[in-house]
Design a protein around this motif. Sequence first.
Motif, PDB file in Angstrom:
ATOM      1  N   SER A  78       1.649  -8.326 -16.000  1.00  0.00           N
ATOM      2  CA  SER A  78       1.676  -8.374 -14.542  1.00  0.00           C
ATOM      3  C   SER A  78       1.121  -7.075 -13.950  1.00  0.00           C
ATOM      4  CB  SER A  78       3.103  -8.616 -14.046  1.00  0.00           C
ATOM      5  OG  SER A  78       3.951  -7.545 -14.416  1.00  0.00           O
ATOM      6  N   PRO A  79       0.525  -7.161 -12.741  1.00  0.00           N
ATOM      7  CA  PRO A  79      -0.093  -5.970 -12.145  1.00  0.00           C
ATOM      8  C   PRO A  79       0.939  -4.899 -11.794  1.00  0.00           C
ATOM      9  CG  PRO A  79      -0.893  -7.985 -11.098  1.00  0.00           C
ATOM     10  CD  PRO A  79       0.293  -8.367 -11.946  1.00  0.00           C
ATOM     11  N   ALA A  80       0.608  -3.666 -12.109  1.00  0.00           N
ATOM     12  CA  ALA A  80       1.418  -2.516 -11.700  1.00  0.00           C
ATOM     13  C   ALA A  80       0.766  -1.806 -10.521  1.00  0.00           C
ATOM     14  CB  ALA A  80       1.597  -1.556 -12.870  1.00  0.00           C
ATOM     15  N   PHE A  81      -0.543  -1.604 -10.616  1.00  0.00           N
ATOM     16  CA  PHE A  81      -1.298  -0.911  -9.573  1.00  0.00           C
ATOM     17  C   PHE A  81      -2.617  -1.627  -9.330  1.00  0.00           C
ATOM     18  CE2 PHE A  81       1.349   2.372 -11.484  1.00  0.00           C
ATOM     19  CZ  PHE A  81       1.869   3.024 -10.373  1.00  0.00           C
ATOM     20  N   ILE A  82      -3.124  -1.482  -8.126  1.00  0.00           N
ATOM     21  CA  ILE A  82      -4.503  -1.857  -7.811  1.00  0.00           C
ATOM     22  C   ILE A  82      -5.155  -0.580  -7.301  1.00  0.00           C
ATOM     23  CG2 ILE A  82      -6.024  -3.311  -6.446  1.00  0.00           C
ATOM     24  CD1 ILE A  82      -3.663  -5.313  -6.283  1.00  0.00           C
ATOM     25  N   VAL A  83      -5.981   0.004  -8.153  1.00  0.00           N
ATOM     26  CA  VAL A  83      -6.584   1.302  -7.850  1.00  0.00           C
ATOM     27  C   VAL A  83      -8.053   1.092  -7.534  1.00  0.00           C
ATOM     28  CG1 VAL A  83      -6.950   3.658  -8.663  1.00  0.00           C
ATOM     29  CG2 VAL A  83      -4.965   2.360  -9.477  1.00  0.00           C
ATOM     30  N   TYR A  84      -8.478   1.573  -6.386  1.00  0.00           N
ATOM     31  CA  TYR A  84      -9.855   1.345  -5.956  1.00  0.00           C
ATOM     32  C   TYR A  84     -10.797   2.400  -6.510  1.00  0.00           C
ATOM     33  CZ  TYR A  84      -8.876  -2.731  -3.222  1.00  0.00           C
ATOM     34  OH  TYR A  84      -8.538  -4.015  -2.885  1.00  0.00           O
ATOM     35  N   THR A  85     -11.943   1.911  -6.970  1.00  0.00           N
ATOM     36  CA  THR A  85     -12.978   2.788  -7.511  1.00  0.00           C
ATOM     37  C   THR A  85     -13.617   3.582  -6.382  1.00  0.00           C
ATOM     38  OG1 THR A  85     -14.666   1.076  -7.302  1.00  0.00           O
ATOM     39  CG2 THR A  85     -13.427   1.152  -9.370  1.00  0.00           C
ATOM     40  N   ALA A 131       0.853  -1.184   0.000  1.00  0.00           N
ATOM     41  CA  ALA A 131       0.000   0.000   0.000  1.00  0.00           C
ATOM     42  C   ALA A 131       0.890   1.235   0.000  1.00  0.00           C
ATOM     43  CB  ALA A 131      -0.907  -0.002   1.225  1.00  0.00           C
ATOM     44  N   LEU A 132       0.388   2.321  -0.570  1.00  0.00           N
ATOM     45  CA  LEU A 132       1.132   3.578  -0.655  1.00  0.00           C
ATOM     46  C   LEU A 132       0.262   4.700  -0.128  1.00  0.00           C
ATOM     47  CD1 LEU A 132       3.573   5.266  -1.679  1.00  0.00           C
ATOM     48  CD2 LEU A 132       2.447   5.326  -3.922  1.00  0.00           C
ATOM     49  N   TRP A 133       0.693   5.308   0.994  1.00  0.00           N
ATOM     50  CA  TRP A 133      -0.029   6.428   1.591  1.00  0.00           C
ATOM     51  C   TRP A 133       0.234   7.648   0.717  1.00  0.00           C
ATOM     52  CZ3 TRP A 133      -4.000   6.578   4.476  1.00  0.00           C
ATOM     53  CH2 TRP A 133      -4.324   7.697   5.255  1.00  0.00           C
ATOM     54  N   ALA A 134      -0.739   7.962  -0.157  1.00  0.00           N
ATOM     55  CA  ALA A 134      -0.491   8.855  -1.280  1.00  0.00           C
ATOM     56  C   ALA A 134      -0.721  10.318  -0.952  1.00  0.00           C
ATOM     57  CB  ALA A 134      -1.331   8.428  -2.472  1.00  0.00           C
ATOM     58  N   VAL A 166       7.652  20.414 -19.312  1.00  0.00           N
ATOM     59  CA  VAL A 166       7.591  20.540 -17.855  1.00  0.00           C
ATOM     60  C   VAL A 166       6.113  20.595 -17.476  1.00  0.00           C
ATOM     61  CG1 VAL A 166       8.150  21.973 -15.862  1.00  0.00           C
ATOM     62  CG2 VAL A 166       9.784  21.775 -17.759  1.00  0.00           C
ATOM     63  N   LEU A 167       5.639  19.547 -16.808  1.00  0.00           N
ATOM     64  CA  LEU A 167       4.238  19.448 -16.453  1.00  0.00           C
ATOM     65  C   LEU A 167       3.975  20.059 -15.080  1.00  0.00           C
ATOM     66  CD1 LEU A 167       1.334  18.356 -16.785  1.00  0.00           C
ATOM     67  CD2 LEU A 167       2.141  16.209 -15.787  1.00  0.00           C
ATOM     68  N   VAL A 168       2.925  20.865 -14.992  1.00  0.00           N
ATOM     69  CA  VAL A 168       2.487  21.468 -13.737  1.00  0.00           C
ATOM     70  C   VAL A 168       1.123  20.886 -13.393  1.00  0.00           C
ATOM     71  CG1 VAL A 168       1.830  23.612 -12.570  1.00  0.00           C
ATOM     72  CG2 VAL A 168       3.732  23.598 -14.230  1.00  0.00           C
ATOM     73  N   HIS A 169       0.955  20.411 -12.172  1.00  0.00           N
ATOM     74  CA  HIS A 169      -0.385  20.042 -11.720  1.00  0.00           C
ATOM     75  C   HIS A 169      -0.445  19.982 -10.199  1.00  0.00           C
ATOM     76  CE1 HIS A 169      -0.435  15.759 -10.347  1.00  0.00           C
ATOM     77  NE2 HIS A 169       0.453  15.488 -11.278  1.00  0.00           N
ATOM     78  N   GLY A 170      -1.670  20.019  -9.680  1.00  0.00           N
ATOM     79  CA  GLY A 170      -1.895  19.943  -8.240  1.00  0.00           C
ATOM     80  C   GLY A 170      -2.947  18.912  -7.904  1.00  0.00           C
ATOM     81  N   LEU A 171      -3.036  17.863  -8.733  1.00  0.00           N
ATOM     82  CA  LEU A 171      -4.053  16.830  -8.550  1.00  0.00           C
ATOM     83  C   LEU A 171      -3.671  15.880  -7.425  1.00  0.00           C
ATOM     84  CD1 LEU A 171      -4.525  16.049 -12.332  1.00  0.00           C
ATOM     85  CD2 LEU A 171      -6.211  17.169 -10.865  1.00  0.00           C
ATOM     86  N   PRO A 172      -4.652  15.236  -6.796  1.00  0.00           N
ATOM     87  CA  PRO A 172      -4.336  14.197  -5.807  1.00  0.00           C
ATOM     88  C   PRO A 172      -3.559  13.055  -6.449  1.00  0.00           C
ATOM     89  CG  PRO A 172      -6.659  14.831  -5.707  1.00  0.00           C
ATOM     90  CD  PRO A 172      -6.096  15.469  -6.935  1.00  0.00           C
ATOM     91  N   LEU A 173      -2.797  12.327  -5.645  1.00  0.00           N
ATOM     92  CA  LEU A 173      -1.913  11.298  -6.183  1.00  0.00           C
ATOM     93  C   LEU A 173      -2.388   9.881  -5.883  1.00  0.00           C
ATOM     94  CD1 LEU A 173       1.617  12.832  -5.504  1.00  0.00           C
ATOM     95  CD2 LEU A 173       0.084  13.137  -7.462  1.00  0.00           C
ATOM     96  N   PHE A 174      -3.636   9.710  -5.519  1.00  0.00           N
ATOM     97  CA  PHE A 174      -4.168   8.363  -5.290  1.00  0.00           C
ATOM     98  C   PHE A 174      -4.940   7.866  -6.499  1.00  0.00           C
ATOM     99  CE2 PHE A 174      -7.365  11.382  -3.889  1.00  0.00           C
ATOM    100  CZ  PHE A 174      -8.517  10.915  -4.498  1.00  0.00           C
ATOM    101  N   HIS A 175      -5.068   8.686  -7.524  1.00  0.00           N
ATOM    102  CA  HIS A 175      -5.939   8.418  -8.661  1.00  0.00           C
ATOM    103  C   HIS A 175      -5.106   8.300  -9.927  1.00  0.00           C
ATOM    104  CE1 HIS A 175      -9.191   9.258 -11.597  1.00  0.00           C
ATOM    105  NE2 HIS A 175      -9.977   8.749 -10.680  1.00  0.00           N
ATOM    106  N   ASN A 218      -5.977   6.914  -0.610  1.00  0.00           N
ATOM    107  CA  ASN A 218      -6.372   8.309  -0.471  1.00  0.00           C
ATOM    108  C   ASN A 218      -6.332   8.682   1.007  1.00  0.00           C
ATOM    109  OD1 ASN A 218      -7.647  10.778  -0.368  1.00  0.00           O
ATOM    110  ND2 ASN A 218      -9.589  10.064  -1.224  1.00  0.00           N
ATOM    111  N   PRO A 219      -5.496   9.640   1.415  1.00  0.00           N
ATOM    112  CA  PRO A 219      -5.409  10.016   2.831  1.00  0.00           C
ATOM    113  C   PRO A 219      -6.721  10.541   3.418  1.00  0.00           C
ATOM    114  CG  PRO A 219      -3.504  10.820   1.640  1.00  0.00           C
ATOM    115  CD  PRO A 219      -4.473  10.336   0.611  1.00  0.00           C
ATOM    116  N   LYS A 220      -7.668  10.911   2.572  1.00  0.00           N
ATOM    117  CA  LYS A 220      -8.951  11.426   3.065  1.00  0.00           C
ATOM    118  C   LYS A 220     -10.013  10.337   3.196  1.00  0.00           C
ATOM    119  CE  LYS A 220      -8.299  16.119   1.274  1.00  0.00           C
ATOM    120  NZ  LYS A 220      -8.868  17.187   0.409  1.00  0.00           N
TER     121      LYS A 220
END
Length: 483
Positions: free
Chosen positions: A135-142, A46-49, A177-186, A73-75
């Motif tokens: 092979s699996p890279a991520f398991i992302v929850y809906t 698991a990764l506390w994102a 150079v990419l700029v963003h402020g999106l959450p990192l769990f998605h 998702n920390p929230k």
Amino acid sequence: MDLFPALRTGSGRTALRFGARRLTYEGLAGAAGALARRIEGFPRVALWAEPGLETAVGAVAGLLAGVPVVPLNPKTGERELAHIVADSAPAAVLAAPGAALPAALTALERLDISVTPVTGTDTGTDTGTNADPRSPAFIVYTSGTTGPPKGAVVPRRAVAATLDAVAEAWRWTGEDVLVHGLPLFHVHGLIIGVLGPLRRGGELRHLGRFSVDGVARELAAGGTMLFGVPTMYHRLAEAVSTDQELVQALAGARLLVSGSAALPLHDHERLTAATGRRVIERYGMTETLMNTSVRVDGEPRPGSVGVPLSGVELRLVDEGGAPVTSYDGETIGEIQVRGENLFTGYLNRPDATAAAFDGDWFRTGDMAVCDPDGSVRIVGRKATDLIKSGGYKIGAGEIENALLDHPAVREAAVTGEPDADLGERVVAWVVAADPANPPGAGELADHVAAQLAPHKRPRTVRFLAALPRNDMGKIMKRSLARP
């Protein structure tokens, strides 16, 4: 499958920057490689994102080690988090040193992520070149809107195929150079927004938390691309009328990309009028990563999410499951897709996996129309945004856009409610620009009827102080209920 060729060369160029903290490609190779050696052989982690360097290093380390990563998702509330942990059964949780973890994670082994630059480019792994693409890279929850969240198993091939396809559509190179402020769990914020620049050998500048000032600052300082969701672009559209520095920064960007929900036409128009730049939209979801996008060299068309990306097949099907053959911009059908971008299934849910597919086509649940050139315009979710009223099939999205074009409307959502005469009636949920002086319901109904058609006018209008939204800015229509 080598996902990050730039890590093997390990240059001194900046790879990641979060505020004042940064890592070069050499530093990232060392930090991620050291963590990869610690987790090799784990079934999954698991990764506390949280929005920091550590999350990016943890995601890259999992890919280097061939260990599936479960972004958290920390929230997320305790009950939902406990479900995700029990369902995915990670061997450990990766987190930034000092991060406070909730009770649902205390039984797991904790591995603190060090981002201290390590000299040398040897990651201690083969950088994934010999890993099975399936092979699996991520398991992302809906999001769990129709029941407990499901873990979508995203394979390595889907990550590589999607990142290469969007790079081709957006002409994304190592010079960007990419700029963003999106959450990192998605998938939008983490896979496209963090791993995308690293696969190209470019740079990510994460804002930590979105702000208009942060966007202006980073774009003015060399940022070439901006990722955001409609709520972010709405704030930018409101600010361009008075913030000349923001106008210049946006005008200097090469590419502005919006996703996760439709960007209202009014915001498109305000941004383009002020900056000369158009925002392009793309369409994806957890199970498919990216499906379509307006191409950087494509025709400007607000409201369209563009054409299928390279390697993605897309079709519309009617209620009986038959393919829609009339791409006339009017005939509504459910989007189904297939290609290398797809997930392999829901973890521990063979029943849900089987139900999600029509043969080898994935049922997205999104309703759309296609223009003759193949461009897709989404009208909403099958479950919440397709309204059957008086014998007509009505997409909520076009009514929402019409409402947002009214000067007295700040936000709008449209749903259907049971009606003894019509089957369903169109209901508008509106946030007024001036809450003390909201527009009349009849005025809004006439406004929609004049722009679209009489049968699409709202029969009921309800005013709210704000619309319920999730962390990605999507309106949670299931939270809207009759009082």
